[in-house]
Scaffold this motif. Structure first.
Motif, PDB file in Angstrom:
ATOM      1  N   LEU A  81     -47.739 -54.998  25.366  1.00  0.00           N
ATOM      2  CA  LEU A  81     -47.076 -55.534  26.546  1.00  0.00           C
ATOM      3  C   LEU A  81     -48.079 -55.919  27.618  1.00  0.00           C
ATOM      4  O   LEU A  81     -49.137 -55.309  27.744  1.00  0.00           O
ATOM      5  CB  LEU A  81     -46.106 -54.506  27.117  1.00  0.00           C
ATOM      6  CG  LEU A  81     -45.135 -53.828  26.144  1.00  0.00           C
ATOM      7  CD1 LEU A  81     -44.256 -52.839  26.889  1.00  0.00           C
ATOM      8  CD2 LEU A  81     -44.288 -54.859  25.402  1.00  0.00           C
TER       9      LEU A  81
ATOM     10  N   PHE B 288     -43.387 -58.648  26.612  1.00  0.00           N
ATOM     11  CA  PHE B 288     -43.891 -58.581  25.242  1.00  0.00           C
ATOM     12  C   PHE B 288     -44.974 -59.633  25.010  1.00  0.00           C
ATOM     13  O   PHE B 288     -44.801 -60.801  25.361  1.00  0.00           O
ATOM     14  CB  PHE B 288     -42.733 -58.797  24.263  1.00  0.00           C
ATOM     15  CG  PHE B 288     -43.145 -58.918  22.828  1.00  0.00           C
ATOM     16  CD1 PHE B 288     -43.531 -57.802  22.106  1.00  0.00           C
ATOM     17  CD2 PHE B 288     -43.161 -60.149  22.200  1.00  0.00           C
ATOM     18  CE1 PHE B 288     -43.911 -57.914  20.774  1.00  0.00           C
ATOM     19  CE2 PHE B 288     -43.536 -60.273  20.876  1.00  0.00           C
ATOM     20  CZ  PHE B 288     -43.915 -59.147  20.163  1.00  0.00           C
TER      21      PHE B 288
ATOM     22  N   LEU C  16     -46.137 -52.464  19.540  1.00  0.00           N
ATOM     23  CA  LEU C  16     -45.801 -53.584  20.406  1.00  0.00           C
ATOM     24  C   LEU C  16     -46.745 -53.572  21.600  1.00  0.00           C
ATOM     25  O   LEU C  16     -46.947 -52.519  22.225  1.00  0.00           O
ATOM     26  CB  LEU C  16     -44.355 -53.485  20.891  1.00  0.00           C
ATOM     27  CG  LEU C  16     -43.290 -53.244  19.814  1.00  0.00           C
ATOM     28  CD1 LEU C  16     -41.901 -53.220  20.445  1.00  0.00           C
ATOM     29  CD2 LEU C  16     -43.364 -54.314  18.737  1.00  0.00           C
TER      30      LEU C  16
ATOM     31  N   LYS D 165     -47.032 -58.153  18.416  1.00  0.00           N
ATOM     32  CA  LYS D 165     -46.742 -56.979  17.598  1.00  0.00           C
ATOM     33  C   LYS D 165     -47.754 -56.907  16.462  1.00  0.00           C
ATOM     34  O   LYS D 165     -48.328 -57.921  16.057  1.00  0.00           O
ATOM     35  CB  LYS D 165     -45.321 -57.043  17.033  1.00  0.00           C
ATOM     36  CG  LYS D 165     -45.062 -58.209  16.091  1.00  0.00           C
ATOM     37  CD  LYS D 165     -43.617 -58.198  15.617  1.00  0.00           C
ATOM     38  CE  LYS D 165     -43.334 -59.327  14.622  1.00  0.00           C
ATOM     39  NZ  LYS D 165     -43.393 -60.662  15.254  1.00  0.00           N
TER      40      LYS D 165
END
Length: 231
Positions: free
Chosen positions: A137, A143, A135, A146
């Protein structure tokens, strides 16, 4: 019209060609006509793509909203605009309209192992083999994206460290959360898990990136490297 607009784009100085101009100076350096010219690719025998697009825009009062209301048949009335080019123009304008109308997707904040688990648990649920997802960030642990990095058997997933970091740079991430699952149900990290995490953390530091956590998923719960003092 100026002499430059009367010659084919290929004959222009490289810096004046729309595609090259976009690459060298960025999308905002181009006029509406130049952006449209990139879409259609070519004009007619008597005018360049840019000149043709200038003329089309002029007829619409240089108003993109008015242009977006034209049909395929109306666009095809211009010499040099066939059905395929007309469809390209209409499609691009429709994407712009949808982008404006659609609200920005909410980006969850993943600043704890519990938030990571709640956000991503559905991906690993009931898997009978290992997967390794990362993931990415941004600021404030928001977020961004992914990425599936690898799949393995019951107890091992090959992970390319360079690929993990390359995606981080592509997404302009500032933080990285490593995740993988243990189909066996054990929440204890293996020696390989520990070694991989250490290597990734050291490599990320060289690029001013941070490995925020490494979360191991099982159907019964999760294990956080950060929570257990391993990061």
């Amino acid at each position: 019209m100026d002499n430059l607009s009367r010659v084919t784009i290929k004959a222009w100085a490289e810096a004046d060609r729309p595609r090259e101009k976009l690459l060298e100076r960025g999308r905002r350096a181009l006029s509406d006509a130049e952006l449209l010219a990139i879409l259609i690719g070519s004009g007619s025998r008597n005018e360049s793509a840019v000149e043709l697009c200038r003329r089309i825009l002029h007829d619409q009062g240089n108003d993109l909203h008015a242009l977006s209301r034209l049909s395929v048949a109306e666009l095809c009335r211009y010499k040099g605009i066939g059905e395929a080019k007309a469809i390209s123009i209409i499609s691009a304008l429709e994407l712009g309209r949808r982008r404006k109308d659609r609200k920005a997707e909410e980006r969850p904040i993943l600043n704890s192992s519990k938030q990571v688990y709640d956000h991503f648990e559905h991906v690993y649920r009931d898997l009978s083999y290992e997967e390794f997802w990362v993931l990415y960030l941004g600021g404030g642990c928001k977020f961004i994206a992914k990425q599936l990095i690898g799949k393995g058997g019951n107890d091992f997933t090959p992970v390319d460290i360079k690929q993990v970091l390359r995606f981080a740079l592509e997404h302009r991430a500032t933080g990285i959360v490593l995740t993988h699952n243990h189909p066996s149900g054990t929440l204890k990290p293996s020696a390989a898990d520990r070694q991989l995490t250490k290597k990734l953390a050291e490599a990320a530091t060289l690029l001013d990136l941070s490995i925020n956590d490494h979360v191991i998923f099982t159907d019964a719960g999760y294990y956080s490297f950060r929570d257990n003092g391993l990061l």
